[in-house]
Design a protein around this motif. Structure first.
Motif, short mmCIF file in Angstrom:
data_model
loop_
_atom_site.label_atom_id
_atom_site.label_comp_id
_atom_site.label_asym_id
_atom_site.label_seq_id
_atom_site.Cartn_x
_atom_site.Cartn_y
_atom_site.Cartn_z
N LYS A 56 -77.03 6.34 8.80
CA LYS A 56 -77.69 5.26 8.08
C LYS A 56 -76.93 4.98 6.80
O LYS A 56 -76.32 5.88 6.22
CB LYS A 56 -79.13 5.66 7.77
CG LYS A 56 -80.00 4.50 7.29
CD LYS A 56 -81.46 4.91 7.23
CE LYS A 56 -82.33 3.71 6.88
NZ LYS A 56 -83.77 4.07 6.87
N ALA A 57 -76.94 3.75 6.36
CA ALA A 57 -76.24 3.38 5.13
C ALA A 57 -76.78 4.19 3.96
O ALA A 57 -77.98 4.48 3.87
CB ALA A 57 -76.40 1.89 4.86
N GLN A 168 -65.60 6.31 12.30
CA GLN A 168 -66.86 5.57 12.22
C GLN A 168 -66.94 4.81 10.91
O GLN A 168 -66.54 5.32 9.86
CB GLN A 168 -68.03 6.54 12.32
CG GLN A 168 -69.40 5.95 12.07
CD GLN A 168 -70.46 7.02 11.94
OE1 GLN A 168 -70.16 8.18 11.68
NE2 GLN A 168 -71.71 6.65 12.13
N VAL A 170 -70.00 2.60 8.85
CA VAL A 170 -71.37 2.10 8.76
C VAL A 170 -71.32 0.77 8.01
O VAL A 170 -70.66 0.64 6.99
CB VAL A 170 -72.28 3.10 8.02
CG1 VAL A 170 -73.70 2.53 7.87
CG2 VAL A 170 -72.32 4.43 8.76
N TRP A 171 -72.02 -0.23 8.53
CA TRP A 171 -71.97 -1.58 7.95
C TRP A 171 -73.34 -2.22 8.09
O TRP A 171 -74.24 -1.68 8.73
CB TRP A 171 -70.92 -2.44 8.68
CG TRP A 171 -71.11 -2.44 10.18
CD1 TRP A 171 -70.57 -1.56 11.07
CD2 TRP A 171 -71.93 -3.34 10.94
NE1 TRP A 171 -70.99 -1.87 12.35
CE2 TRP A 171 -71.82 -2.95 12.30
CE3 TRP A 171 -72.72 -4.44 10.61
CZ2 TRP A 171 -72.49 -3.62 13.32
CZ3 TRP A 171 -73.39 -5.10 11.64
CH2 TRP A 171 -73.26 -4.69 12.97
N GLN A 185 -78.52 -2.80 10.56
CA GLN A 185 -77.89 -1.50 10.30
C GLN A 185 -76.92 -1.21 11.43
O GLN A 185 -77.33 -1.00 12.57
CB GLN A 185 -78.98 -0.43 10.24
CG GLN A 185 -78.48 0.95 9.93
CD GLN A 185 -78.12 1.10 8.47
OE1 GLN A 185 -78.95 0.96 7.60
NE2 GLN A 185 -76.86 1.34 8.21
N ASN A 187 -73.37 0.70 13.23
CA ASN A 187 -72.42 1.80 13.33
C ASN A 187 -71.34 1.40 14.33
O ASN A 187 -71.65 1.03 15.46
CB ASN A 187 -73.10 3.08 13.84
CG ASN A 187 -73.86 3.82 12.76
OD1 ASN A 187 -73.48 4.90 12.33
ND2 ASN A 187 -74.98 3.24 12.31
N ASP A 206 -82.86 -2.13 10.02
CA ASP A 206 -83.00 -0.99 9.11
C ASP A 206 -84.39 -0.38 9.18
O ASP A 206 -84.54 0.85 9.21
CB ASP A 206 -82.70 -1.46 7.68
CG ASP A 206 -82.77 -0.33 6.67
OD1 ASP A 206 -81.80 0.43 6.57
OD2 ASP A 206 -83.80 -0.22 5.97
N ARG A 213 -82.82 6.29 15.93
CA ARG A 213 -81.63 7.12 15.69
C ARG A 213 -81.35 8.07 16.86
O ARG A 213 -80.22 8.17 17.34
CB ARG A 213 -81.79 7.94 14.41
CG ARG A 213 -80.54 8.76 14.06
CD ARG A 213 -80.87 9.89 13.10
NE ARG A 213 -81.33 9.42 11.81
CZ ARG A 213 -80.53 9.24 10.76
NH1 ARG A 213 -79.24 9.48 10.85
NH2 ARG A 213 -81.03 8.83 9.61
#
Length: 232
Positions: A56-57, A168, A170-171, A185, A187, A206, A213
């Motif tokens: 997660k961000a 990886q 995260v964005w 969210q 990946n 998010d 997850r």
């Protein structure tokens, strides 16, 4: 408005899709409306494989309003999907619809859940000459910028090297539909397998990330590429 509109995978334009949110509530209705009930994954004693980990961000989402009005994504009953030539396989949640946008020299497949609020994509192509780790990271950054960079609140975090050698990033970005706003969210994982480059991406809302997850991590760790199989 769409959650994952006009997604560009490498050089391929993807058919835009329509994301959905719950109807705007009237003053007399409760603010939370969801036609699909939330299902929390059933706990299991078997640990999730750690080759790749969904992250997660680290930053807190800003500009978020009424994210609970987005329809709840279900990602259960994983079933194996095998590409028609045997180039790759991975487990996909039941009911997610595949779209095969492969072209000569590149395999491209996307899956959307029924609400269009979550996404899985696979993109495989031949590795360019002299392709090293630095170029792999740069390619992933450019992919994300070209695909999502014009979205409101777009961000990318620093690359993370996984235990299997993949990288990886995260964005995310903000999405507003019918007055409801939440952060997408994402990946993305990039790696070389033999003479091929593999790009695997997942995207969820998010607000729903914690519930998704575990099953989405199982999806990414089920992914296998057979580099001996030719590209389309």
């Amino acid at each position: 408005a769409t959650n994952f509109s006009s997604i560009t995978l490498w050089a391929q334009k993807v058919i835009p899709t329509t994301a959905t949110s719950s109807p705007t509530p009237s003053p007399t209705t409760e603010p939370t409306v969801a036609t699909i009930p939330t299902e929390t994954p059933t706990p299991t004693s078997t640990p999730i494989a750690e080759a790749k980990s969904l992250a997660k961000a680290s930053s807190t989402a800003t500009g978020v309003s009424s994210p609970d009005r987005f329809l709840q994504v279900k990602a259960d009953n994983l079933q194996t999907y095998s590409y028609k030539s045997g180039l790759f396989e991975l487990n996909i949640p039941e009911g997610w619809t595949p779209t095969d946008n492969s072209k000569t020299g590149e395999a491209i497949v996307l899956w959307f859940d029924p609400t269009k609020n979550a996404l899985i994509t696979v993109d495989i192509f031949n590795a360019p000459e002299g392709f090293d780790n630095d170029k792999m990271i740069e390619l992933l950054k450019n992919f994300l910028k070209n695909t999502f960079g014009t979205k409101p609140g777009f961000f990318m975090e620093d690359p993370i090297t996984q235990s299997d050698g993949s990288v990886q990033i995260v964005w995310g970005y903000l999405e507003t539909i019918d007055g409801a706003t939440d952060r997408i969210q994402g990946n993305s994982f990039i790696e070389t397998v033999g003479n091929k480059v593999s790009l695997l991406t997942t995207g969820v809302l998010d607000q729903q990330f914690d519930n998704l997850r575990e099953p989405m991590t199982r999806v990414i760790n089920s992914y296998k590429v057979n580099a001996s199989v030719p590209l389309p």
